[in-house]
Design a protein around this motif. Sequence first.
Motif, PDB file in Angstrom:
ATOM      1  N   SER A   1       8.313   4.894  -5.433  1.00  0.00           N
ATOM      2  CA  SER A   1       8.207   3.695  -5.720  1.00  0.00           C
ATOM      3  C   SER A   1       8.917   2.334  -5.167  1.00  0.00           C
ATOM      4  O   SER A   1       8.946   1.954  -4.834  1.00  0.00           O
TER       5      SER A   1
ATOM      6  N   SER B   1       8.322  -0.293  -3.122  1.00  0.00           N
ATOM      7  CA  SER B   1       9.560  -2.246  -3.893  1.00  0.00           C
ATOM      8  C   SER B   1      10.203  -2.387  -1.798  1.00  0.00           C
ATOM      9  O   SER B   1      10.222  -3.837  -2.038  1.00  0.00           O
TER      10      SER B   1
ATOM     11  N   GLU C   1       7.326  10.557  -7.006  1.00  0.00           N
ATOM     12  CA  GLU C   1       6.953   9.316  -7.146  1.00  0.00           C
ATOM     13  C   GLU C   1       8.317   8.184  -6.919  1.00  0.00           C
ATOM     14  O   GLU C   1       7.615   7.219  -6.609  1.00  0.00           O
TER      15      GLU C   1
END
Length: 91
Positions: free
Chosen positions: A26, A30, A22
């Motif tokens: 993430s 980004s 995760e």
Amino acid sequence: MLTKDLISEIAAQSGLTKRRTEELLSATTSVVLENLLQGKSVQLQNIGILEVKEKNARVIVHPKTGERTIVPAKKQLVLRPTSAMKGILNN
């Protein structure tokens, strides 16, 4: 596919924990978003190239009423698939 399903599948295939997967997803998201906002394209190996294209303003005409409406200019996210991905999708 939901994000949690994607994380579970990546974790199962990579041997990483779901928490670590995760975090990596993430961070990847980004970085991709940051580059797209700067006007850069992002090449995803074996998938394609993500880029933001400018769509010009245009006038459309309602076919029944003949009413003209202006559609404002906008930015659109585009994925140009690689030839390998096109081959996989078309088979």
